[in-house]
Write a protein that holds these residues in place. Structure first.
Motif, PDB file in Angstrom:
ATOM      1  N   ASP A  90       0.813  -1.216   0.000  1.00  0.00           N
ATOM      2  CA  ASP A  90       0.000   0.000   0.000  1.00  0.00           C
ATOM      3  C   ASP A  90       0.850   1.272   0.000  1.00  0.00           C
ATOM      4  O   ASP A  90       0.498   2.255  -0.668  1.00  0.00           O
ATOM      5  CB  ASP A  90      -0.924   0.009   1.225  1.00  0.00           C
ATOM      6  CG  ASP A  90      -2.074  -0.966   1.088  1.00  0.00           C
ATOM      7  OD1 ASP A  90      -2.690  -1.304   2.121  1.00  0.00           O
ATOM      8  OD2 ASP A  90      -2.367  -1.408  -0.044  1.00  0.00           O
ATOM      9  N   ASP A  91       1.969   1.270   0.722  1.00  0.00           N
ATOM     10  CA  ASP A  91       2.725   2.510   0.864  1.00  0.00           C
ATOM     11  C   ASP A  91       3.592   2.832  -0.340  1.00  0.00           C
ATOM     12  O   ASP A  91       4.233   3.890  -0.368  1.00  0.00           O
ATOM     13  CB  ASP A  91       3.573   2.489   2.154  1.00  0.00           C
ATOM     14  CG  ASP A  91       4.635   1.415   2.134  1.00  0.00           C
ATOM     15  OD1 ASP A  91       5.664   1.582   2.819  1.00  0.00           O
ATOM     16  OD2 ASP A  91       4.438   0.398   1.441  1.00  0.00           O
ATOM     17  N   VAL A  92       3.623   1.970  -1.343  1.00  0.00           N
ATOM     18  CA  VAL A  92       4.403   2.284  -2.539  1.00  0.00           C
ATOM     19  C   VAL A  92       3.522   2.449  -3.778  1.00  0.00           C
ATOM     20  O   VAL A  92       4.029   2.813  -4.858  1.00  0.00           O
ATOM     21  CB  VAL A  92       5.485   1.213  -2.813  1.00  0.00           C
ATOM     22  CG1 VAL A  92       6.349   0.993  -1.575  1.00  0.00           C
ATOM     23  CG2 VAL A  92       4.868  -0.099  -3.297  1.00  0.00           C
ATOM     24  N   LYS A 105      11.013   8.176  -0.252  1.00  0.00           N
ATOM     25  CA  LYS A 105      10.876   8.758   1.064  1.00  0.00           C
ATOM     26  C   LYS A 105      11.876   8.096   2.017  1.00  0.00           C
ATOM     27  O   LYS A 105      12.269   6.941   1.798  1.00  0.00           O
ATOM     28  CB  LYS A 105       9.454   8.539   1.576  1.00  0.00           C
ATOM     29  CG  LYS A 105       8.367   9.043   0.640  1.00  0.00           C
ATOM     30  CD  LYS A 105       6.999   8.746   1.176  1.00  0.00           C
ATOM     31  CE  LYS A 105       5.899   9.118   0.197  1.00  0.00           C
ATOM     32  NZ  LYS A 105       5.935  10.541  -0.174  1.00  0.00           N
ATOM     33  N   ASP A 141      11.454   4.559   2.897  1.00  0.00           N
ATOM     34  CA  ASP A 141      11.763   3.510   1.918  1.00  0.00           C
ATOM     35  C   ASP A 141      13.165   2.927   2.122  1.00  0.00           C
ATOM     36  O   ASP A 141      13.539   1.948   1.463  1.00  0.00           O
ATOM     37  CB  ASP A 141      11.661   4.056   0.492  1.00  0.00           C
ATOM     38  CG  ASP A 141      10.263   4.469   0.105  1.00  0.00           C
ATOM     39  OD1 ASP A 141      10.105   5.539  -0.517  1.00  0.00           O
ATOM     40  OD2 ASP A 141       9.315   3.723   0.433  1.00  0.00           O
TER      41      ASP A 141
END
Length: 125
Positions: free
Chosen positions: A61-63, A86, A89
């Motif tokens: 989800d965060d990428v 970010k 990452d």
């Protein structure tokens, strides 16, 4: 035997981009899927993106919207394009692949799991 060799990691500033590549070599009849995992400091290894032989490409989800995974089947290569990086990452990125080595293995339904050695990605503010 199969080897996975990654390249493309390194330091980058927040908002920048990196392109990770992974090439599989050895006795390969069929690559069933190729994946990128990462291990962030103090965290467990997690799936970042995958690409299946059918072309499905699930992402963490965060990428989503920032990373793109693609595969060059002719070169047995998977690429992870990482944009708008970010600090979160930051971590070691590992290539993973499920590979069937021979036609005989294919007929027996055998596939093996392989890992690369990992490549460090460091995102600074």
């Amino acid at each position: 035997q199969v080897q996975l060799v990654e390249s493309g990691g390194g330091p980058v500033q927040a908002g920048g981009s990196l392109r990770l590549s992974c090439v599989a070599s050895g006795t390969i009849f069929l690559i069933n899927n190729m994946n990128w995992y990462r291990q962030r400091p103090g965290k467990q290894r997690e799936l970042v993106a995958a690409i299946t032989s059918g072309g499905d490409t699930p992402y963490a989800d965060d990428v989503k919207g920032r990373f793109n995974i693609s595969m060059d089947s002719a070169k047995n290569m998977v690429v992870l394009q990482m944009n708008d990086l970010k600090p979160a990452d930051t971590g070691v990125y590992f290539c993973n692949a499920a590979i069937t080595g021979t036609y005989e293995d294919y007929m027996r339904g055998i596939e093996l799991d392989y890992w690369g050695q990992g490549t460090q990605v460091t995102v600074s503010t």
